[in-house]
Design an enzyme around this catalytic site. Structure first.
Site, PDB file in Angstrom:
ATOM      1  N   GLU A   1       0.555  -1.404   0.161  1.00  0.00           N
ATOM      2  CA  GLU A   1       0.140  -0.010  -0.421  1.00  0.00           C
ATOM      3  C   GLU A   1       0.462   1.052   0.182  1.00  0.00           C
ATOM      4  OE1 GLU A   1      -2.857   0.594   3.289  1.00  0.00           O
ATOM      5  OE2 GLU A   1      -3.694   2.457   1.992  1.00  0.00           O
TER       6      GLU A   1
ATOM      7  N   CYS B   1      -6.587   0.738   2.671  1.00  0.00           N
ATOM      8  CA  CYS B   1      -7.747   2.170   2.618  1.00  0.00           C
ATOM      9  C   CYS B   1      -7.297   2.823   1.310  1.00  0.00           C
ATOM     10  CB  CYS B   1      -7.440   2.455   3.831  1.00  0.00           C
ATOM     11  SG  CYS B   1      -7.981   1.948   5.338  1.00  0.00           S
TER      12      CYS B   1
ATOM     13  N   ASN C   1     -12.006  -3.200  -0.102  1.00  0.00           N
ATOM     14  CA  ASN C   1     -10.680  -3.043   0.868  1.00  0.00           C
ATOM     15  C   ASN C   1     -11.496  -3.980   2.523  1.00  0.00           C
ATOM     16  OD1 ASN C   1      -8.204  -3.789   2.210  1.00  0.00           O
ATOM     17  ND2 ASN C   1      -8.868  -1.984   3.342  1.00  0.00           N
ATOM     18  N   GLU C   2     -11.373  -3.113   3.558  1.00  0.00           N
ATOM     19  CA  GLU C   2     -12.262  -3.705   5.016  1.00  0.00           C
ATOM     20  C   GLU C   2     -13.978  -2.528   4.904  1.00  0.00           C
ATOM     21  OE1 GLU C   2      -9.471  -1.739   7.620  1.00  0.00           O
ATOM     22  OE2 GLU C   2      -8.956  -3.426   7.626  1.00  0.00           O
TER      23      GLU C   2
HETATM   24  O1  AHR Z   1      -2.063  -1.518   6.603  1.00  0.00           O
HETATM   25  C1  AHR Z   1      -2.834  -0.071   6.967  1.00  0.00           C
HETATM   26  C2  AHR Z   1      -4.882   0.222   7.075  1.00  0.00           C
HETATM   27  O2  AHR Z   1      -4.850  -0.940   7.784  1.00  0.00           O
HETATM   28  C3  AHR Z   1      -4.442   0.221   5.795  1.00  0.00           C
HETATM   29  O3  AHR Z   1      -5.046   0.499   4.725  1.00  0.00           O
HETATM   30  C4  AHR Z   1      -5.871  -0.628   5.779  1.00  0.00           C
HETATM   31  O4  AHR Z   1      -6.165  -2.209   4.784  1.00  0.00           O
HETATM   32  C5  AHR Z   1      -6.111  -1.328   7.245  1.00  0.00           C
HETATM   33  O5  AHR Z   1      -6.801  -0.390   8.188  1.00  0.00           O
END
Ligand code: AHR
Length: 658
Positions: free
Chosen positions: A50, A244, A375-376
């Site tokens: 990321e 994120c 993602n989440e």
């Molecule tokens: O790894 C950092 C963050 O943690 C990521 O962006 C997210 O998916 C998680 O909350």
């Protein structure tokens, strides 16, 4: 009375010691080498990438110039104007109206004997190495009849010139001009001066400086030391672009892969969501140039021999921020992005997106097999959107495997709800995340023992042990966390029947400008360091084996019994038994290892150990070798032998089957 009490205490403590020693004598581990268990997926251990902590721009993407196309909100962020005390020229920003790369600068030098220009500070400085060559390039045209030239200088932190070159012969048409510079000194905080010499007017855009020595020598390439570290992990997959960042703080800020492909100068720069996420760590100059875009991600996956694993926005912005939702009637654009991505990765070169891939230099398909939807995410809104994605993608591309989200936490109401829905929706994989204290990892080594094999497989897509933060907010990459992750990972491996992918997160962090900790690899502008957690990942991925075999102690698998954690596999290719043994005790353990089901094993084993009794110890860019793997050979005789596991250690034992 007191004497009696003391006697009782003495008796109790000797009883306790006796019990401990009896318990220690029970540490006999039996490996049933002939009892084939689940195959270990080739994608078992992978990477999570990321753009957080300056991982992309200022990190693995080797561009040294920040805000090279003047598209940051403040067009001169990262730049200093060099006009002299009594300016004899001027500097302006023009906007062409091109939505992807609107701005360029104009520098006018009004005097033949003066020099005007600009200076770029890089990403917290530019790291340059003595003797190394750097490729400068610029999109440039002149205006008017005069013919000024450019002088390009590398400057150290004291303002001394440590490399220079020049360019001339500009026309009134935009052209890319290139020059090389060699650094005469090593400097972590260098900057770049671009000076207009001689009277006249120049227009400039995409002012760029790359080391010549990038990974595989590619233009628009990657920092070699950082990719080498990824390569050395032998990852089975690489997940990108996050995290994120996929979601964005709002939908406008989401990751849109189509803006990241094609000519580098046509990629639309946007602010990075991590520029304003963490109150105390909000670098206003954190943008995404997308020089590292989806084409480069796919290429990186190919270079690493890893499966590409893109995660796409599903019409929802980050639910920790705005949680902005796209209306269901407008979701088609998002779903179309997913279909087009599959075409970009795998399509024939006669298709629209396959053609673009070929034009960018890769006519062969990238062999995309899996795609993450969101993602989440959580809540019924996610399920509605995930269903819509699934229906359309599976209809057109039935063999593409989909990954669903069960939110950011390892349990709880949302998690339960999402899992229930996932059992109906049936994506091939479900993405579980856990950022928890080391103790959680130690306690959860049996997490997957009871998971249902008939449901979606597990993608442990983001995990890391988070010990208490230091006063400055940083959580250390300490040995305690890494050891706990190793213990937990024996549980992932032991349960290869349900777990088929796992990745530590996040991957990279710049020591001067991070937002999140811990991270797998830290770097400054000149060097990088592998953390203890990195070595744990590496020991698992480079000692994967082909299938699991039972490792039993007191008739049970070993996941915390006497603070030991064990998994065992057989490597079909090398015909070896591989035992991963974590001793989370603060004391050494003598363990009897019995190998059954093979007639004979070799009379020596090789063991690679990570260990330290100081659980707070970590590696840093200054002290890179505090915790590193140590390899040795040990002679053994027969199928039963004693192995001494050091205190607080992870051990990977390889034994040849004869
Ligand atoms: O790894 C950092 C963050 O943690 C990521 O962006 C997210 O998916 C998680 O909350």
């Amino acid at each position: 009375m007191r004497l009696q009490m003391r006697k009782r205490l003495l008796l109790l403590s000797s009883l306790f010691m006796l019990l401990c020693s009896l318990k220690a004598q029970n540490n006999t581990i039996t490996i049933h080498a002939d009892q084939k268990g689940a195959n270990i997926s080739p994608t078992m251990w992978g990477l999570f990438f990321e753009d957080i902590n300056f991982a992309a721009d200022g990190g693995v993407y080797a561009e040294l110039v920040k805000n090279r196309s003047f598209e940051f909100n403040n067009p001169f962020m990262g730049w200093r104007r060099l006009m002299g005390r009594i300016p004899r020229g001027r500097l302006d920003v023009f906007n062409t109206g091109n939505p992807n790369n609107p701005r360029y600068i104009q520098i006018i030098n009004n005097s033949a004997d003066s020099t005007v220009g600009i200076q770029n500070e890089g990403f917290r400085g530019m790291g340059v190495q003595e003797g190394a060559t750097y490729n400068f390039s610029v999109l440039i045209k002149k205006a008017g009849t005069k013919n000024p030239s450019l002088v390009i200088e590398l400057v150290n932190s004291k303002g001394e010139v440590i490399g220079t070159t020049s360019l001339s012969g500009f026309t009134d048409k935009w052209n890319k001009h290139k020059a090389k510079l060699t650094a005469t000194a090593t400097e972590a905080k260098a900057s770049l001066r671009v000076l207009v010499k001689g009277e006249g007017t120049l227009h400039m855009d995409m002012i760029s400086l790359f080391p010549q020595d990038t990974w595989k020598g590619r233009e628009n390439g990657f920092r070699k030391d950082l990719v080498q570290k990824l390569y050395d992990l032998k990852p089975g997959f690489i997940r990108f672009p996050g995290g994120c960042i996929v979601e964005g703080r709002d939908l406008a800020n989401r990751y849109q892969w189509k803006n990241t492909v094609g000519k580098v100068e046509d990629r639309k720069v946007i602010i990075n969501r991590w520029s304003s996420e963490i109150a105390q760590r909000s670098p206003a100059d954190y943008y995404q140039s997308y020089g590292l875009g989806f084409y480069e991600y796919f290429l990186l996956a190919e270079d690493l021999g890893a499966e590409p694993l893109p995660i796409l926005n599903c019409g929802m912005a980050c639910q920790f921020n705005t949680g902005e939702l796209v209306a269901m009637e407008q979701l088609d654009t998002y779903i179309q992005d997913a279909l087009d991505l599959i075409e970009f990765a795998n399509g024939a070169i006669t298709t629209k997106w396959g053609k673009l891939r070929a034009e960018m230099g890769h006519p062969a398909p990238f062999n995309l097999k899996k795609l993450g939807v969101g993602n989440e995410q959580w809540g019924p809104e996610y399920i509605t959107r995930a269903k819509a994605f699934t229906a359309v993608i599976k209809k057109k591309y039935p063999t593409i495997e989909l990954i669903g989200s069960v939110g950011p936490y390892s349990g709880g109401e949302n998690f339960e709800y999402l899992w229930k829905e996932m059992k109906t929706l049936k994506p091939e994989l479900v993405d579980e995340h856990y950022y928890s204290p080391p103790n959680w990892f130690l306690r959860n080594a049996r997490r997957y023992d009871t998971y249902d094999v008939s449901g979606p497989k597990i993608f442990a897509g983001e995990f890391a042990a988070h010990d208490r933060p230091l006063p400055d907010g940083r959580r250390k990459n300490n040995w305690y966390g890494a050891l706990a992750e190793a213990a937990f990972m024996t549980g992932l491996e032991r349960n290869a029947r349900v777990v088929s992918m796992a990745s530590y997160a996040p991957l990279f962090a710049h020591v001067d400008v991070w937002q999140w900790s811990p991270n797998l690899i830290w770097f400054n502008n000149l060097t990088s360091v592998a953390t203890a957690n990195y070595y744990v990942q590496q020991l698992f991925s480079t000692n994967k084996g082909s299938y699991v075999v039972p490792a039993i102690m007191n008739e049970k698998s070993i996941a915390g019994e006497d603070s030991l954690y064990v998994s065992a596999t057989i490597d079909d290719r090398s015909n070896e038994i591989i035992i991963k043994l974590v001793n989370a005790n603060p004391a050494q353990k003598n363990i009897t290892i019995n190998i059954t089901g093979v007639t004979r094993i070799a009379n020596k084993l090789t063991v690679t150990t990570l260990s330290n009794t100081d659980l707070q110890l970590e590696n840093s860019v200054e002290q890179q070798t505090n915790i590193i793997p140590v390899k040795k050979e040990i002679s053994i005789s027969g199928n039963s032998f004693t192995y001494m596991a050091e205190a607080s250690s992870m051990n990977v034992i390889r034994i040849q089957k004869n």
